[in-house]
Structure formats: C-alpha cells, structure tokens
Design a protein around this motif. Structure first.
Motif, PDB file in Angstrom:
ATOM      1  N   PHE A  30       1.013  -1.371  -0.072  1.00 28.56           N
ATOM      2  CA  PHE A  30       0.173  -0.056   0.051  1.00 28.56           C
ATOM      3  C   PHE A  30       0.973   1.316   0.038  1.00 28.56           C
ATOM      4  CE2 PHE A  30      -3.730   2.269   2.668  1.00 28.56           C
ATOM      5  CZ  PHE A  30      -3.595   3.405   1.501  1.00 28.56           C
ATOM      6  N   VAL A  31       0.847   1.817  -1.290  1.00 29.29           N
ATOM      7  CA  VAL A  31       1.987   2.949  -1.254  1.00 29.29           C
ATOM      8  C   VAL A  31       1.175   4.050  -1.469  1.00 29.29           C
ATOM      9  CG1 VAL A  31       3.460   3.881  -2.853  1.00 29.29           C
ATOM     10  CG2 VAL A  31       3.549   1.394  -2.581  1.00 29.29           C
ATOM     11  N   SER A  32       1.534   5.350  -0.869  1.00 32.08           N
ATOM     12  CA  SER A  32       1.133   6.769  -0.835  1.00 32.08           C
ATOM     13  C   SER A  32       1.917   7.613  -1.575  1.00 32.08           C
ATOM     14  CB  SER A  32       0.638   7.214   0.356  1.00 32.08           C
ATOM     15  OG  SER A  32      -0.569   6.698   0.940  1.00 32.08           O
ATOM     16  N   LEU A  33       1.673   8.510  -2.623  1.00 32.22           N
ATOM     17  CA  LEU A  33       2.551   9.553  -3.001  1.00 32.22           C
ATOM     18  C   LEU A  33       1.859  10.842  -2.628  1.00 32.22           C
ATOM     19  CD1 LEU A  33       2.681   8.289  -6.888  1.00 32.22           C
ATOM     20  CD2 LEU A  33       4.447   7.910  -4.761  1.00 32.22           C
ATOM     21  N   THR A  34       2.805  11.573  -2.196  1.00 27.41           N
ATOM     22  CA  THR A  34       2.257  12.885  -1.575  1.00 27.41           C
ATOM     23  C   THR A  34       3.304  14.080  -2.187  1.00 27.41           C
ATOM     24  OG1 THR A  34       1.544  14.168   0.301  1.00 27.41           O
ATOM     25  CG2 THR A  34       3.830  12.655   0.432  1.00 27.41           C
ATOM     26  N   GLY A  35       2.884  15.301  -2.071  1.00 24.94           N
ATOM     27  CA  GLY A  35       3.469  16.281  -2.515  1.00 24.94           C
ATOM     28  C   GLY A  35       2.661  17.448  -2.643  1.00 24.94           C
ATOM     29  N   VAL A  36       3.330  18.610  -2.988  1.00 22.03           N
ATOM     30  CA  VAL A  36       2.544  19.920  -3.093  1.00 22.03           C
ATOM     31  C   VAL A  36       1.642  19.764  -4.568  1.00 22.03           C
ATOM     32  CG1 VAL A  36       3.795  21.408  -1.848  1.00 22.03           C
ATOM     33  CG2 VAL A  36       4.344  21.005  -4.427  1.00 22.03           C
ATOM     34  N   SER A  37       0.435  20.383  -4.725  1.00 28.25           N
ATOM     35  CA  SER A  37      -0.210  20.428  -5.818  1.00 28.25           C
ATOM     36  C   SER A  37       0.772  20.878  -6.973  1.00 28.25           C
ATOM     37  CB  SER A  37      -1.361  21.371  -5.899  1.00 28.25           C
ATOM     38  OG  SER A  37      -2.098  21.097  -4.662  1.00 28.25           O
ATOM     39  N   LEU A 197      -1.680   8.752   4.910  1.00 27.24           N
ATOM     40  CA  LEU A 197      -0.589   8.518   4.891  1.00 27.24           C
ATOM     41  C   LEU A 197      -0.085   7.758   6.177  1.00 27.24           C
ATOM     42  CD1 LEU A 197       0.857  12.111   4.372  1.00 27.24           C
ATOM     43  CD2 LEU A 197       0.871  10.209   2.786  1.00 27.24           C
ATOM     44  N   GLU A 198      -0.970   7.770   7.218  1.00 26.58           N
ATOM     45  CA  GLU A 198      -0.739   6.885   8.166  1.00 26.58           C
ATOM     46  C   GLU A 198      -0.959   5.427   8.041  1.00 26.58           C
ATOM     47  OE1 GLU A 198       0.171   5.515  12.002  1.00 26.58           O
ATOM     48  OE2 GLU A 198       0.533   7.620  11.295  1.00 26.58           O
ATOM     49  N   PHE A 202       4.070   2.352   2.462  1.00 27.62           N
ATOM     50  CA  PHE A 202       5.097   3.124   2.125  1.00 27.62           C
ATOM     51  C   PHE A 202       4.785   4.634   1.803  1.00 27.62           C
ATOM     52  CE2 PHE A 202       5.936  -1.273   0.977  1.00 27.62           C
ATOM     53  CZ  PHE A 202       7.161  -1.660   1.233  1.00 27.62           C
ATOM     54  N   ILE A 203       5.420   5.518   1.956  1.00 24.85           N
ATOM     55  CA  ILE A 203       5.109   6.811   1.604  1.00 24.85           C
ATOM     56  C   ILE A 203       6.260   7.389   0.816  1.00 24.85           C
ATOM     57  CG2 ILE A 203       4.632   9.077   2.273  1.00 24.85           C
ATOM     58  CD1 ILE A 203       3.677   8.044   4.940  1.00 24.85           C
ATOM     59  N   TYR A 204       6.100   8.034  -0.421  1.00 20.12           N
ATOM     60  CA  TYR A 204       7.050   8.798  -1.201  1.00 20.12           C
ATOM     61  C   TYR A 204       6.536  10.106  -1.604  1.00 20.12           C
ATOM     62  CZ  TYR A 204       9.063   4.100  -2.552  1.00 20.12           C
ATOM     63  OH  TYR A 204       9.761   3.244  -2.358  1.00 20.12           O
ATOM     64  N   GLU A 205       7.490  11.159  -1.028  1.00 21.19           N
ATOM     65  CA  GLU A 205       7.168  12.678  -1.168  1.00 21.19           C
ATOM     66  C   GLU A 205       7.787  13.027  -2.427  1.00 21.19           C
ATOM     67  OE1 GLU A 205       7.086  16.855   1.183  1.00 21.19           O
ATOM     68  OE2 GLU A 205       7.443  14.961   2.091  1.00 21.19           O
ATOM     69  N   LYS A 214       9.838   8.465   2.510  1.00 20.95           N
ATOM     70  CA  LYS A 214       9.625   8.919   3.738  1.00 20.95           C
ATOM     71  C   LYS A 214       9.026   7.966   4.734  1.00 20.95           C
ATOM     72  CE  LYS A 214      10.194  13.295   2.866  1.00 20.95           C
ATOM     73  NZ  LYS A 214      11.401  14.026   3.777  1.00 20.95           N
ATOM     74  N   LYS A 215       8.488   6.703   4.334  1.00 20.67           N
ATOM     75  CA  LYS A 215       8.237   5.648   5.419  1.00 20.67           C
ATOM     76  C   LYS A 215       8.253   4.262   4.540  1.00 20.67           C
ATOM     77  CE  LYS A 215       4.001   4.012   7.712  1.00 20.67           C
ATOM     78  NZ  LYS A 215       2.601   4.263   7.646  1.00 20.67           N
ATOM     79  N   SER A 216       8.847   3.105   5.195  1.00 27.41           N
ATOM     80  CA  SER A 216       8.617   1.862   4.615  1.00 27.41           C
ATOM     81  C   SER A 216       8.493   0.762   5.330  1.00 27.41           C
ATOM     82  CB  SER A 216      10.002   1.755   3.577  1.00 27.41           C
ATOM     83  OG  SER A 216      11.103   1.701   4.415  1.00 27.41           O
ATOM     84  N   GLN A 217       8.050  -0.206   5.179  1.00 28.16           N
ATOM     85  CA  GLN A 217       7.954  -1.419   6.101  1.00 28.16           C
ATOM     86  C   GLN A 217       8.524  -2.580   5.322  1.00 28.16           C
ATOM     87  OE1 GLN A 217       3.699  -1.757   7.389  1.00 28.16           O
ATOM     88  NE2 GLN A 217       3.696   0.173   8.235  1.00 28.16           N
ATOM     89  N   ASN A 218       8.854  -3.557   6.272  1.00 23.76           N
ATOM     90  CA  ASN A 218       9.019  -4.940   5.391  1.00 23.76           C
ATOM     91  C   ASN A 218       7.742  -5.553   5.333  1.00 23.76           C
ATOM     92  OD1 ASN A 218      11.904  -4.588   5.537  1.00 23.76           O
ATOM     93  ND2 ASN A 218      12.104  -4.939   7.673  1.00 23.76           N
ATOM     94  N   ILE A 219       7.629  -6.052   4.119  1.00 19.51           N
ATOM     95  CA  ILE A 219       6.322  -6.827   3.910  1.00 19.51           C
ATOM     96  C   ILE A 219       6.792  -8.246   3.153  1.00 19.51           C
ATOM     97  CG2 ILE A 219       4.944  -4.938   3.434  1.00 19.51           C
ATOM     98  CD1 ILE A 219       4.947  -5.253   0.580  1.00 19.51           C
ATOM     99  N   VAL A 220       6.083  -9.182   3.068  1.00 22.30           N
ATOM    100  CA  VAL A 220       5.844 -10.319   2.331  1.00 22.30           C
ATOM    101  C   VAL A 220       5.276 -10.399   1.306  1.00 22.30           C
ATOM    102  CG1 VAL A 220       5.746 -12.780   2.354  1.00 22.30           C
ATOM    103  CG2 VAL A 220       6.385 -11.824   4.420  1.00 22.30           C
ATOM    104  N   GLU A 221       5.808 -10.315   0.134  1.00 26.75           N
ATOM    105  CA  GLU A 221       5.094 -10.338  -1.342  1.00 26.75           C
ATOM    106  C   GLU A 221       4.230 -11.664  -1.442  1.00 26.75           C
ATOM    107  OE1 GLU A 221       6.806  -8.017  -4.844  1.00 26.75           O
ATOM    108  OE2 GLU A 221       8.129  -9.282  -4.227  1.00 26.75           O
TER     109      GLU A 221
END
Length: 227
Positions: A30-37, A197-198, A202-205, A214-221
């Motif tokens: 579950f990946v979130s992309l964030t950043g200014v408009s 984001l919470e 994964f979070i990419y700015e 900005k955030k990552s977790q170990n996951i099992v594919e």
C-alpha cells in the motif's frame, strides 16, 4: 515487483516533472504518493497507465519490461484506475458494469461472485440493478474496487481516494485498502491526507523532481493473479 528506473518526464520540452527517478514497489503493498499540488502525483499514476507521451525510462513489472509492444496488454490485464470523483457511465447499472467487465476480460459472470465482491467493500445491500449515480462518491469508489476484485486486477491506482469523504467513510475505505494489500493487491494512491499516509506501508514525497522515501515497511510479497 513494479520497478521504474531513470524516469524522466518533461512537458512541452520545458516543464520538468521527474528527473532520473528510480523506485521499486513490491507486490501486495500500500503506497502513498504525496507532495504539493502540481508536483506530479497524478502524472505518476498516468505514467503507469501509459498515458504520458513525454516520458523516458525503464518500466518493469514482474520481471518483464513494459514497452509499446505490451503496454496495452499490461494495463488491460493488471491495472484498475479510479479517479477522484469515481466517474461512471450513465447508461450502465451496477450489475451491467460487472457483466461488461467480465465479458471483455473473459471472466465468467456470477451473481454470487458479484455479491461476494461487493461484500468485500462493505456494499452488500446496494441495489445493483440501479445506476451508480445513486451511490455516494465514497461508495462509487468502493464499487469500482469491487469490480477490480471480480476481474482479478493486481494493481489498483486511486487518485486522492479520500477526497470529499467524511471521517466514517474514509475509515471504511482505508480499512479496505489495507486489507486488499495484505491479500496481495498492490495499491498506489495520491494524497494530501494525513490519515491515508498513516495507513500506508510506503510513503514517497515528491521533492525537486524526485521521489523521496519517507516511510517503508518490510512486507512479504504474495503471488499475483496470473491470466
């Protein structure tokens, strides 16, 4: 795994959006992309959808290079996209959508399976012979997720999933997206919402034309659906 290497996007030969961006997105994440408009969040989704002409770079999915020769097949079989408003065709009922998507994807339509997919997104009691216009924006987004489940898409792209949603419906949607990623679907969203984001693994700015993790977790594919 979805891999992008040295992505460059420049609009009209002068407006830079991405510069030498490389990223790896595991299956079942579950990946979130964030950043200014205007920074390029939706553009990134459109690149995956093959809609950006002014782009260069290597795109690999499940160890296969995606290029002009197989791009349409990849999108058709693997990707489902939901825009901010959950736009729909006025002349199709909810059931029509399921039947149509099943027909073009070679999936046998089953009313029982349709109801099961609707239950997965907490829409068990909707009137499926009616138009999606009777649904709220949040319900429409969950309805389109259920269609993606029916035809076994592996990648779900949502532009601003919680836009216009109250806290209750936002919580329902985020819970569904988390569960889907745990079950094996790759979920990629754009957002400004701190709750999204919470919830993301994964979070990419987007900063200075790059994707900054900005955030990552170990996951099992988990294995993807093979068509």
């Amino acid at each position: 795994m979805l891999k992008i290497d040295k992505l460059n996007i420049v609009y009209n030969n002068h407006k830079k959006i991405y510069e030498d961006v490389s990223v790896e997105i595991p299956h079942s994440s579950f990946v979130s992309l964030t950043g200014v408009s205007g920074s390029g969040k939706t553009t990134f989704l459109k690149f995956i959808l093959g809609e950006i002409k002014d782009a260069s770079g290597l795109f690999i999915y499940d160890d296969q290079i995606i290029d002009e020769s197989n791009k349409d097949s990849f999108i058709f079989n693997e990707v489902s996209y939901i825009d901010q408003e959950g736009h729909f065709f006025e002349n199709m009922s909810i059931k029509d959508y399921f039947e149509f998507e099943c027909q073009i994807h070679g999936v046998t339509f089953s009313k029982e399976e349709m109801i099961k997919c609707l239950e997965q997104v907490q829409l068990k009691n909707i009137v499926y012979h009616k138009s999606p216009k009777l649904l709220s924006t949040g319900e429409r987004k969950r309805f389109f997720i259920s269609v993606a489940l029916m035809i076994k898409k592996n990648i779900l792209l949502i532009d601003e999933p919680t836009a216009s949603l109250d806290y209750h419906h936002k919580t329902i949607l985020l819970d569904i997206l988390q569960k889907l990623s745990h079950q094996g679907m790759t979920v990629i969203v754009t957002t400004h919402d701190e709750d999204v984001l919470e919830a993301a693994q994964f979070i990419y700015e987007i900063q200075d034309y790059k994707l900054i993790e900005k955030k990552s977790q170990n996951i099992v594919e988990k294995p993807i659906h093979k068509k």
